[in-house]
Design an enzyme around this catalytic site. Structure first.
Site, mmCIF file in Angstrom:
data_model
loop_
_atom_site.group_PDB
_atom_site.id
_atom_site.type_symbol
_atom_site.label_atom_id
_atom_site.label_comp_id
_atom_site.label_asym_id
_atom_site.label_seq_id
_atom_site.Cartn_x
_atom_site.Cartn_y
_atom_site.Cartn_z
ATOM 1 N N SER A 11 -33.037 -9.783 33.319
ATOM 2 C CA SER A 11 -31.707 -9.890 33.710
ATOM 3 C C SER A 11 -31.585 -9.769 35.239
ATOM 4 O O SER A 11 -30.406 -9.911 35.748
ATOM 5 C CB SER A 11 -30.738 -8.795 33.076
ATOM 6 O OG SER A 11 -31.545 -7.522 33.110
ATOM 7 N N GLU A 153 -30.752 -1.030 40.778
ATOM 8 C CA GLU A 153 -30.234 -2.268 41.472
ATOM 9 C C GLU A 153 -29.478 -2.107 42.688
ATOM 10 O O GLU A 153 -29.395 -3.130 43.382
ATOM 11 C CB GLU A 153 -29.205 -2.745 40.148
ATOM 12 C CG GLU A 153 -29.685 -3.636 39.130
ATOM 13 C CD GLU A 153 -30.746 -4.881 39.444
ATOM 14 O OE1 GLU A 153 -30.048 -5.654 40.506
ATOM 15 O OE2 GLU A 153 -31.436 -5.331 38.902
ATOM 16 N N CYS A 186 -37.953 -0.269 29.919
ATOM 17 C CA CYS A 186 -36.984 -1.107 30.509
ATOM 18 C C CYS A 186 -37.874 -1.419 31.712
ATOM 19 O O CYS A 186 -38.477 -0.815 32.298
ATOM 20 C CB CYS A 186 -35.928 -0.102 30.905
ATOM 21 S SG CYS A 186 -34.698 -1.084 31.998
ATOM 22 N N HIS A 188 -36.985 -2.135 34.425
ATOM 23 C CA HIS A 188 -36.591 -1.750 35.603
ATOM 24 C C HIS A 188 -37.393 -0.487 36.231
ATOM 25 O O HIS A 188 -37.588 -0.133 37.374
ATOM 26 C CB HIS A 188 -35.187 -1.514 35.851
ATOM 27 C CG HIS A 188 -34.304 -2.701 36.046
ATOM 28 N ND1 HIS A 188 -34.192 -3.543 35.243
ATOM 29 C CD2 HIS A 188 -33.662 -2.951 37.069
ATOM 30 C CE1 HIS A 188 -33.349 -4.552 35.834
ATOM 31 N NE2 HIS A 188 -33.002 -4.192 36.686
HETATM 32 N N1 DGL Z 1 -34.431 -5.217 32.652
HETATM 33 C C1 DGL Z 1 -33.632 -4.755 31.586
HETATM 34 C C2 DGL Z 1 -34.561 -4.270 30.225
HETATM 35 O O1 DGL Z 1 -35.802 -4.115 30.647
HETATM 36 C C3 DGL Z 1 -32.736 -3.698 31.834
HETATM 37 C C4 DGL Z 1 -31.462 -4.184 32.876
HETATM 38 C C5 DGL Z 1 -30.476 -4.878 31.998
HETATM 39 O O2 DGL Z 1 -29.714 -3.954 31.142
HETATM 40 O O3 DGL Z 1 -30.168 -5.767 32.091
HETATM 41 O O4 DGL Z 1 -33.998 -3.834 29.409
#
Ligand code: DGL
Length: 266
Positions: A11, A153, A186, A188
């Site tokens: 995303s 972010e 996640c 991130h």
């Molecule tokens: N990169 C997304 C994940 O690994 C988290 C960011 C989002 O919520 O879009 O779940």
């Protein structure tokens, strides 16, 4: 086919942590990256919406002739992986959850594991189900840590007092303060992995996707005779559905001057 690029999507910024690990492990490969910033965060959307975004991105990556697709997003891996695998049967599709589950369940030291991720990932209980399928005596505690993606972010994770206050809020209470391992569920979160390790005073094992997923990708490409043979690669391509300073900053951090962001609406 073997000289075609590898498609990677997320995303937003998070998947760059996976793309970076793939480039390090497979330096001959070309990458086409798609960051769907317009729909960020996936973690608060419905599973149907996430499946639709993931399908559109996969179609785009296949138009770019990608030989495989890495879903470098836990949220999309949790709710869209099976859907994409059924829809695009001619291409190898990888998620970021199975390789981590394998690594955790193979570690004999881990008895109580924590999982942090977006609300969609945690609500899906995918880690819990997969972990317990492989190791039924594991104790699994999950927590949606919704504020971590926005501060990453926005680049606010550099403000340590802010980040540590959030970590303490999520991880300093029972049962999360009783774990001996933690899955960063996640993509991130590897950006703040060192801070998370410091928060736990380096006393627990922290599992994250980038290196583990890159190794799994290399092994599968090898098995399927899909590793790139040509030595000179073209530049990686980075597409985003919207521009943000944080994406540019992280992309530059990982890929230096190579990054030329192209805006692409799907
Ligand atoms: N990169 C997304 C994940 O690994 C988290 C960011 C989002 O919520 O879009 O779940």
């Amino acid at each position: 086919m073997k000289n075609n690029p590898i498609g990677i999507f997320d995303s937003g910024t998070g998947g760059l942590t996976v793309a970076n690990a793939v480039c390090k492990l497979l330096p001959k490969e070309n990458i086409v990256y798609f960051g769907d910033i317009e729909h960020l965060p996936f973690g608060d959307k419905s599973p149907e919406a996430i499946k639709e975004y993931s399908t559109n991105i996969s179609k785009f990556l296949l138009e770019k002739k990608c030989k495989s697709i890495v879903i470098a997003c836990n949220t999309a891996s949790a709710v869209a992986y099976e859907h994409l695998k059924n829809k695009f049967q001619d291409v190898l599709i990888f998620n970021v959850i199975d390789p981590i589950v394998r690594a955790v369940t193979q570690s004999s030291k881990i008895k109580t594991i924590g999982v942090i991720g977006t609300k969609v990932t945690v609500d899906s209980e995918i880690y819990q189900k997969k972990l317990l399928k492989h190791k039924s005596d594991l104790i699994v505690h999950s927590k949606a840590t919704r504020s971590l993606v926005p501060i990453i972010e926005e680049g606010l994770h550099h403000k340590k007092h802010l980040l540590f206050a959030l970590l303490d809020n999520y991880l300093g209470v029972k049962p999360m303060n009783e774990i001996d391992g933690l899955i960063l569920g996640c993509t991130h979160y590897p950006i703040i992995k060192t801070e998370i390790e410091h928060y736990f005073e380096n006393k627990i094992e922290v599992f994250d996707a980038p290196t583990i997923v890159a190794k799994q990708l290399r092994n599968s490409l090898q098995e399927n005779n899909l590793l790139r043979e040509q030595n000179e690669r073209q530049d990686h391509q980075f597409f985003v559905s919207d521009f943000t300073p944080a994406f540019e900053e992280t992309a530059n951090l990982f890929f230096g001057t190579e990054v030329n962001l192209i805006k692409q609406s799907l």
